[in-house]
Design a protein around this motif. Structure first.
Motif, PDB file in Angstrom:
ATOM      1  N   THR A 159       7.880   7.431 -14.632  1.00  0.00           N
ATOM      2  CA  THR A 159       7.939   7.801 -13.294  1.00  0.00           C
ATOM      3  C   THR A 159       7.119   6.845 -12.277  1.00  0.00           C
ATOM      4  O   THR A 159       7.626   6.689 -11.303  1.00  0.00           O
ATOM      5  N   PHE A 160       5.980   6.642 -12.488  1.00  0.00           N
ATOM      6  CA  PHE A 160       5.152   5.669 -12.089  1.00  0.00           C
ATOM      7  C   PHE A 160       6.034   4.240 -11.776  1.00  0.00           C
ATOM      8  O   PHE A 160       6.145   3.960 -10.515  1.00  0.00           O
ATOM      9  N   ILE A 161       6.411   3.675 -12.738  1.00  0.00           N
ATOM     10  CA  ILE A 161       7.253   2.383 -12.730  1.00  0.00           C
ATOM     11  C   ILE A 161       8.622   2.644 -11.829  1.00  0.00           C
ATOM     12  O   ILE A 161       8.756   1.784 -10.926  1.00  0.00           O
ATOM     13  N   PHE A 162       9.284   3.469 -12.163  1.00  0.00           N
ATOM     14  CA  PHE A 162      10.387   3.868 -11.412  1.00  0.00           C
ATOM     15  C   PHE A 162      10.243   4.177  -9.973  1.00  0.00           C
ATOM     16  O   PHE A 162      11.053   3.387  -9.246  1.00  0.00           O
ATOM     17  N   SER A 163       8.928   4.658  -9.476  1.00  0.00           N
ATOM     18  CA  SER A 163       8.908   5.055  -8.129  1.00  0.00           C
ATOM     19  C   SER A 163       8.433   3.831  -7.424  1.00  0.00           C
ATOM     20  O   SER A 163       8.761   3.606  -6.251  1.00  0.00           O
ATOM     21  N   PHE A 164       7.632   2.800  -8.055  1.00  0.00           N
ATOM     22  CA  PHE A 164       6.957   1.598  -7.400  1.00  0.00           C
ATOM     23  C   PHE A 164       8.224   0.844  -7.257  1.00  0.00           C
ATOM     24  O   PHE A 164       8.496   0.313  -6.037  1.00  0.00           O
ATOM     25  N   ILE A 165       9.300   0.636  -8.285  1.00  0.00           N
ATOM     26  CA  ILE A 165      10.406  -0.304  -7.916  1.00  0.00           C
ATOM     27  C   ILE A 165      11.365   0.186  -6.899  1.00  0.00           C
ATOM     28  O   ILE A 165      11.760  -0.454  -6.174  1.00  0.00           O
ATOM     29  N   PHE A 166      11.523   1.610  -6.965  1.00  0.00           N
ATOM     30  CA  PHE A 166      12.535   2.381  -5.982  1.00  0.00           C
ATOM     31  C   PHE A 166      11.920   1.997  -4.772  1.00  0.00           C
ATOM     32  O   PHE A 166      12.455   1.597  -3.566  1.00  0.00           O
ATOM     33  N   ALA A 167      10.630   2.033  -4.249  1.00  0.00           N
ATOM     34  CA  ALA A 167       9.770   1.774  -2.970  1.00  0.00           C
ATOM     35  C   ALA A 167       9.794   0.364  -2.535  1.00  0.00           C
ATOM     36  O   ALA A 167      10.226   0.193  -1.379  1.00  0.00           O
ATOM     37  N   ILE A 168       9.693  -0.646  -3.796  1.00  0.00           N
ATOM     38  CA  ILE A 168       9.873  -1.836  -3.322  1.00  0.00           C
ATOM     39  C   ILE A 168      11.116  -2.158  -2.925  1.00  0.00           C
ATOM     40  O   ILE A 168      11.360  -2.860  -1.898  1.00  0.00           O
ATOM     41  N   ILE A 169      12.220  -1.831  -3.509  1.00  0.00           N
ATOM     42  CA  ILE A 169      13.554  -2.057  -3.198  1.00  0.00           C
ATOM     43  C   ILE A 169      13.891  -1.446  -1.877  1.00  0.00           C
ATOM     44  O   ILE A 169      14.407  -2.019  -1.154  1.00  0.00           O
ATOM     45  N   ALA A 170      13.584  -0.133  -1.564  1.00  0.00           N
ATOM     46  CA  ALA A 170      13.562   0.400  -0.317  1.00  0.00           C
ATOM     47  C   ALA A 170      13.133  -0.351   0.790  1.00  0.00           C
ATOM     48  O   ALA A 170      13.618  -0.489   1.812  1.00  0.00           O
TER      49      ALA A 170
ATOM     50  N   LYS B 240       0.847  -1.283  -0.015  1.00  0.00           N
ATOM     51  CA  LYS B 240      -0.105   0.013   0.104  1.00  0.00           C
ATOM     52  C   LYS B 240       1.005   1.254  -0.122  1.00  0.00           C
ATOM     53  O   LYS B 240       0.485   2.146  -0.665  1.00  0.00           O
ATOM     54  N   MET B 241       2.141   1.252   0.932  1.00  0.00           N
ATOM     55  CA  MET B 241       2.756   2.503   0.911  1.00  0.00           C
ATOM     56  C   MET B 241       3.442   2.624  -0.683  1.00  0.00           C
ATOM     57  O   MET B 241       3.646   3.688  -1.008  1.00  0.00           O
ATOM     58  N   ALA B 242       4.132   1.490  -1.156  1.00  0.00           N
ATOM     59  CA  ALA B 242       4.695   1.727  -2.314  1.00  0.00           C
ATOM     60  C   ALA B 242       3.941   2.083  -3.547  1.00  0.00           C
ATOM     61  O   ALA B 242       3.986   2.922  -4.445  1.00  0.00           O
TER      62      ALA B 242
END
Length: 109
Positions: A79-90, A58-60
């Motif tokens: 940007t949507f894809i990059f942000s989602f992948i970055f959030a999952i990795i974080a 939910k946060m990602a």
């Protein structure tokens, strides 16, 4: 003991191992840092099994939606894809953030 409380302790240890491993690997380039990050990664996944995976997703998704709204049309998809992948990795290497949030949310319900 509550499942989310156990997950919180595991996530705290996993976050510490990931951060220490990242610092050791980045500063010295040794294999010990990679091993510690791997152990932290696996412990983070274990903490998500105990609880907090739904909150992490939910946060990602919220972070990805932020990237979707801020940037104009042609760039918002990337940007949507990059942000989602970055959030999952974080969240994989820093599992204390969503697990702690899930624990706090469970305390109010």
């Amino acid at each position: 003991m509550n499942r989310l409380k156990i997950a919180q302790y595991i996530a705290l240890g996993a976050t510490a191992l990931s951060v220490i491993g990242g610092l050791l690997g980045g500063l010295s380039g040794s294999q010990i840092g990679a091993v510690l990050m791997c152990i932290g990664f696996v412990a983070g996944l274990v903490s998500y099994i105990f609880g907090g995976l739904g909150t992490a997703i939910k946060m990602a998704g919220g972070i990805a939606k932020w990237g979707w709204i801020i940037v104009p049309f042609p760039y918002d998809i990337m940007t949507f894809i990059f942000s989602f992948i970055f959030a999952i990795i974080a969240f994989v290497f820093l599992p204390i953030i969503p697990v702690r949030k899930a624990y706090k949310e469970s305390m109010y319900y």
